[in-house]
Design an enzyme around this catalytic site. Sequence first.
Site, mmCIF file in Angstrom:
data_model
loop_
_atom_site.group_PDB
_atom_site.id
_atom_site.type_symbol
_atom_site.label_atom_id
_atom_site.label_comp_id
_atom_site.label_asym_id
_atom_site.label_seq_id
_atom_site.Cartn_x
_atom_site.Cartn_y
_atom_site.Cartn_z
ATOM 1 N N SER A 65 22.014 -8.235 1.332
ATOM 2 C CA SER A 65 21.968 -9.585 0.759
ATOM 3 C C SER A 65 20.574 -10.158 0.591
ATOM 4 C CB SER A 65 22.813 -10.540 1.603
ATOM 5 O OG SER A 65 24.176 -10.348 1.295
ATOM 6 N N LYS A 68 19.661 -10.652 -2.907
ATOM 7 C CA LYS A 68 20.209 -11.768 -3.684
ATOM 8 C C LYS A 68 19.137 -12.805 -4.035
ATOM 9 C CE LYS A 68 24.780 -11.360 -1.493
ATOM 10 N NZ LYS A 68 25.699 -11.955 -0.506
ATOM 11 N N TYR A 193 25.699 -3.847 -8.735
ATOM 12 C CA TYR A 193 25.511 -4.660 -7.525
ATOM 13 C C TYR A 193 25.295 -3.773 -6.292
ATOM 14 C CZ TYR A 193 26.815 -7.779 -3.654
ATOM 15 O OH TYR A 193 26.834 -8.492 -2.471
ATOM 16 N N TYR A 245 23.719 -17.809 5.877
ATOM 17 C CA TYR A 245 25.155 -18.091 5.758
ATOM 18 C C TYR A 245 25.589 -19.240 6.664
ATOM 19 C CZ TYR A 245 24.685 -13.593 3.524
ATOM 20 O OH TYR A 245 24.246 -12.568 2.722
ATOM 21 N N VAL A 263 23.204 -7.457 5.820
ATOM 22 C CA VAL A 263 24.065 -6.827 6.834
ATOM 23 C C VAL A 263 23.525 -5.477 7.312
ATOM 24 C CG1 VAL A 263 26.287 -7.909 6.323
ATOM 25 C CG2 VAL A 263 25.565 -5.907 5.003
HETATM 26 N N1 GLN Z 1 25.571 -10.173 3.802
HETATM 27 C C1 GLN Z 1 25.299 -9.016 3.157
HETATM 28 O O1 GLN Z 1 24.226 -8.425 3.309
HETATM 29 C C2 GLN Z 1 26.411 -8.472 2.283
HETATM 30 C C3 GLN Z 1 25.934 -7.486 1.239
HETATM 31 C C4 GLN Z 1 26.928 -6.408 0.916
HETATM 32 N N2 GLN Z 1 26.420 -5.536 -0.136
HETATM 33 C C5 GLN Z 1 28.258 -7.038 0.457
HETATM 34 O O2 GLN Z 1 28.408 -7.339 -0.693
HETATM 35 O O3 GLN Z 1 29.166 -7.247 1.258
#
Ligand code: GLN
Length: 309
Positions: A65, A68, A193, A245, A263
Amino acid sequence: MPCQSDDELNVLVKEAKKYTKDGKVADYIPALGRANPHDLSIAIQFPNGQCISAGDIDRKFTLQSISKVISLAFVLMDRGQSYVFERVGMEPTGDPFNSIAKLETLSPAKPLNPMINAGALVVTHMIKGNGINERFQRLLSFIREMASDSSIQYCEEVAQSEYNTAYLNRALCYFLKHHHIIEEDVEELIDLYTKQCSIEMNCLELARIGMIFAMDGMDPESGKQIIPVHIARICKTFMVTCGMYNASGEFAIKIGIPAKSGVSGGIMGAVPGKFGIGIFGPALDEKGNSIAGIKLLELLSKNYQLSMF
Ligand SMILES: NC(=O)CC[C@H](N)C(=O)O
């Protein structure tokens, strides 16, 4: 300039490492489950070229993430604010990153922000280009420029592992497609993605990307404004309000810097006007953030008064 091992950082890493036993490596993407929960590394990149580090700095990890924030900057440059924010909101949700709960809160299917998976999938959908490969290569080139490392690649094993298990993200995509928020083939978007999330680097390269955001999009080494100032500031604001988050509020109180977690256990920090931070610690807390990485940032923020508030 090589990154120097730093005695003070080594002391903080040793202290924070005690918390790895209380965390758990993510395994909903099976390939991520193979990480060593006790790994912990940090790098701090200053705009003058100096870099300090500690821990297992050679370990590579996928951005997940963290990507992102970078894709948001890229798409805002590609499409402009009005186009992007017609399709994704600006509000924190207080929900887990993969929640579907609030997808109907705003005009049906408009994700509340670009840091949750639903919002990030819409942002990735907006990356311009002819076909998945061109779109991915455009984003990868942008990340390589920010990290100043043309060898950065994505981890095929992690990308395939997530592609094979992305049931919830596919559900989000089909809901978004039903409401015409995304228009492309879902399998192609999931392909793009998962490749984006699997771009891999070490904490030194991540710290440099954090430094670019800390310097409002300017690369002090090349003198190039890689990201327009107003876009860099939008990204840092999302990092403060949504970057961790449903732990973003506590993070702002206890640490107080723009940061984005992933994650795989990465955390990118951007201390405004001062330096970038790259952390890798795959043992996660219950909210999906690196448990030892957050402890390390708490110690740093307390010891060096990093909070921007
Ligand atoms: N919080 C994360 O890093 C989630 C990324 C992971 N690729 C997902 O879409 O679930």
